[in-house]
Each structure stands twice: as C-alpha cells, then as structure tokens.
Scaffold this motif. Structure first.
Motif, PDB file in Angstrom:
ATOM      1  N   LYS A   1     -12.359-147.693  32.348  1.00 46.43           N
ATOM      2  CA  LYS A   1     -13.196-146.539  32.014  1.00 46.43           C
ATOM      3  C   LYS A   1     -13.334-145.601  33.211  1.00 46.43           C
ATOM      4  O   LYS A   1     -13.184-144.384  33.091  1.00 46.43           O
ATOM      5  N   ALA A   2     -13.603-146.181  34.383  1.00 43.53           N
ATOM      6  CA  ALA A   2     -13.733-145.374  35.596  1.00 43.53           C
ATOM      7  C   ALA A   2     -12.409-144.705  35.952  1.00 43.53           C
ATOM      8  O   ALA A   2     -12.379-143.527  36.339  1.00 43.53           O
ATOM      9  N   LEU A   3     -11.304-145.443  35.813  1.00 43.76           N
ATOM     10  CA  LEU A   3      -9.989-144.868  36.130  1.00 43.76           C
ATOM     11  C   LEU A   3      -9.659-143.685  35.227  1.00 43.76           C
ATOM     12  O   LEU A   3      -9.005-142.730  35.673  1.00 43.76           O
TER      13      LEU A   3
ATOM     14  N   ALA B   1     -14.500-146.947  41.599  1.00 44.89           N
ATOM     15  CA  ALA B   1     -14.165-147.601  40.330  1.00 44.89           C
ATOM     16  C   ALA B   1     -14.252-149.117  40.457  1.00 44.89           C
ATOM     17  O   ALA B   1     -14.766-149.805  39.565  1.00 44.89           O
TER      18      ALA B   1
ATOM     19  N   PHE C   1     -20.339-145.991  41.205  1.00 39.47           N
ATOM     20  CA  PHE C   1     -19.069-145.255  41.096  1.00 39.47           C
ATOM     21  C   PHE C   1     -19.052-144.019  41.986  1.00 39.47           C
ATOM     22  O   PHE C   1     -18.181-143.862  42.849  1.00 39.47           O
TER      23      PHE C   1
ATOM     24  N   SER D   1     -11.767-141.501  34.131  1.00 40.07           N
ATOM     25  CA  SER D   1     -12.473-140.367  34.742  1.00 40.07           C
ATOM     26  C   SER D   1     -11.759-139.890  36.003  1.00 40.07           C
ATOM     27  O   SER D   1     -11.695-138.692  36.281  1.00 40.07           O
ATOM     28  N   VAL D   2     -11.217-140.837  36.766  1.00 39.95           N
ATOM     29  CA  VAL D   2     -10.486-140.488  37.995  1.00 39.95           C
ATOM     30  C   VAL D   2      -9.255-139.644  37.655  1.00 39.95           C
ATOM     31  O   VAL D   2      -9.017-138.594  38.264  1.00 39.95           O
TER      32      VAL D   2
ATOM     33  N   ALA E   1     -16.902-151.621  38.585  1.00 41.51           N
ATOM     34  CA  ALA E   1     -16.417-152.745  37.778  1.00 41.51           C
ATOM     35  C   ALA E   1     -17.057-154.058  38.213  1.00 41.51           C
ATOM     36  O   ALA E   1     -17.535-154.841  37.382  1.00 41.51           O
TER      37      ALA E   1
ATOM     38  N   THR F   1     -14.742-151.761  32.354  1.00 43.24           N
ATOM     39  CA  THR F   1     -15.460-150.804  33.205  1.00 43.24           C
ATOM     40  C   THR F   1     -14.522-150.162  34.223  1.00 43.24           C
ATOM     41  O   THR F   1     -14.607-148.952  34.490  1.00 43.24           O
ATOM     42  N   PHE F   2     -13.613-150.949  34.774  1.00 41.13           N
ATOM     43  CA  PHE F   2     -12.652-150.413  35.739  1.00 41.13           C
ATOM     44  C   PHE F   2     -11.730-149.395  35.074  1.00 41.13           C
ATOM     45  O   PHE F   2     -11.500-148.304  35.618  1.00 41.13           O
TER      46      PHE F   2
ATOM     47  N   GLU G   1     -19.163-140.112  33.050  1.00 37.22           N
ATOM     48  CA  GLU G   1     -19.120-140.185  34.522  1.00 37.22           C
ATOM     49  C   GLU G   1     -18.211-139.108  35.118  1.00 37.22           C
ATOM     50  O   GLU G   1     -18.266-138.845  36.325  1.00 37.22           O
TER      51      GLU G   1
ATOM     52  N   ALA H   1     -12.308-142.591  44.995  1.00 38.93           N
ATOM     53  CA  ALA H   1     -12.430-142.819  43.553  1.00 38.93           C
ATOM     54  C   ALA H   1     -12.069-144.252  43.183  1.00 38.93           C
ATOM     55  O   ALA H   1     -12.745-144.869  42.340  1.00 38.93           O
TER      56      ALA H   1
END
Length: 196
Positions: A173-175, A116, A91, A177-178, A120, A170-171, A44, A112
């Motif tokens: 994981k997104a963080l 995220a 996202f 990338s952020v 999530a 998931t949260f 992502e 972001a």
C-alpha cells in the motif's frame, strides 16, 4: 526570543492536501487475497507529497486532519482512524526527514522506502495491541482469524495473520503511494511551493 512563522502558503497547501487526503480515504476498496474488512486506499499519497514539499510536520498534519474528519463518519469506533494516523506518521515522518537532509531523487526514494518499511513493521504491533482488540468486541477473534484461514489455512494466531497478511499488504500500500508520488511530484512541486 525568536519565533518561527509558518508561511501562509504552507498552511494553505497543507490544508488543500489534507482535503484531498480526506476524500481519498473515503474511496477505499477490498483487494484479493485479503479479508474483506481490510481496505486499500491512497490517502497517504497527499501526506507523502506534503512531507517532501513542505517538510515532515506538514505530512503529519495531513495524516491528522484526514483522520479527524473521517472520525466523524467512522464505522470502527474511531480505532481504525487512530491506527491509520499512527501508521501514516511512521510513513511520512521518516520519508520527510531523510529527504530534508538529502534533497535529491535518490534521497526521496530512500526516505520513501524507509518510511514504507517502518509503516509495514509498525502495522503489526499497532494492529495487535490497538486495532484488533477493539474489533474483537464486535466480532469474535475466531471469526476474524477464520477470514484469514479461508485464504491461508496455516494461520493459527493473530500474529501469524498480521505478519503474513497485514505487514506485506501495508508495505505494498505504501509503495503504491511512493510510485504515484514519483510520477506526479515533479510537476506538482512548483505549484505547491508557489514557484510557478
């Protein structure tokens, strides 16, 4: 009737970031405190960079292309890639839209984080209604739940597993990338936009 032409550079950069995202999706790995079939990857990241630098549609296209290509090598009957696409949209679209209206470091951070959180929260219904019903055709639901129970014996239902494990995963994981985006975006942005 006025038509809106997409700049050639935007198409080229979206394609390049899609290629990077596709490759990153191949490099997934298991993480501690999660069942072995749940993998972490950073695919992502290029989509978020595309959403910030060229707009949310560009970010969505990166999500689409990487999953279409990965479907050719799917081991999940393409359902994993479909779910990944949906969550990627949750996202990058909010992140890109918020940054579009508030073009500052703070706007990027708010966008972001909102993205995220949306990703999530969306992971629960997406996994419950799409991913796991298909997975259960290949692996009995009791076996899937036992993999979660091996980590936390209090898991009783799939909802428990998704809320206690998948949503925080998931949260985080997104963080990831952020954080990486905030580190590399400033030097990359002029290159993507053709200002250097």
């Amino acid at each position: 009737m006025k038509t809106h032409r997409i700049p050639t550079r935007t198409i080229a950069m979206t394609g390049m970031l899609s290629a990077v995202s596709t490759v990153l999706m191949f490099f997934s790995f298991s993480v501690p405190l999660m069942p072995s079939f749940i993998k972490l990857d950073f695919s992502e990241l290029p989509a978020l960079i595309a959403a910030f630098s060229m707009g949310p549609i560009s970010g969505a296209v990166v999500c689409l292309v990487k999953n279409l290509i990965n479907m050719l090598f799917s081991t999940t009957g393409c359902v994993g890639e479909f779910a990944n696409f949906l969550l990627g949209i949750f996202f990058v679209i909010p992140a890109g839209v918020i940054y579009h209206y508030k073009k500052s470091r703070g706007g990027a951070l708010i966008g972001a984080i909102v993205g995220a959180l949306a990703m999530a929260v969306a992971s629960v219904p997406v996994n419950y209604y799409i991913t796991y019903p298909v997975y259960s055709l290949f692996m009995p639901m009791d076996v899937i739940l036992d993999m979660y129970r091996a980590i936390n014996p209090q898991v009783e239902t799939l909802w428990d597993a998704l809320v206690w494990f998948n949503m925080p995963f998931t949260f985080i994981k997104a963080l990831c990338s952020v954080v990486i985006t905030f580190v590399i975006y400033k030097p990359l942005s002029p290159l993507i936009k053709g200002k250097r």
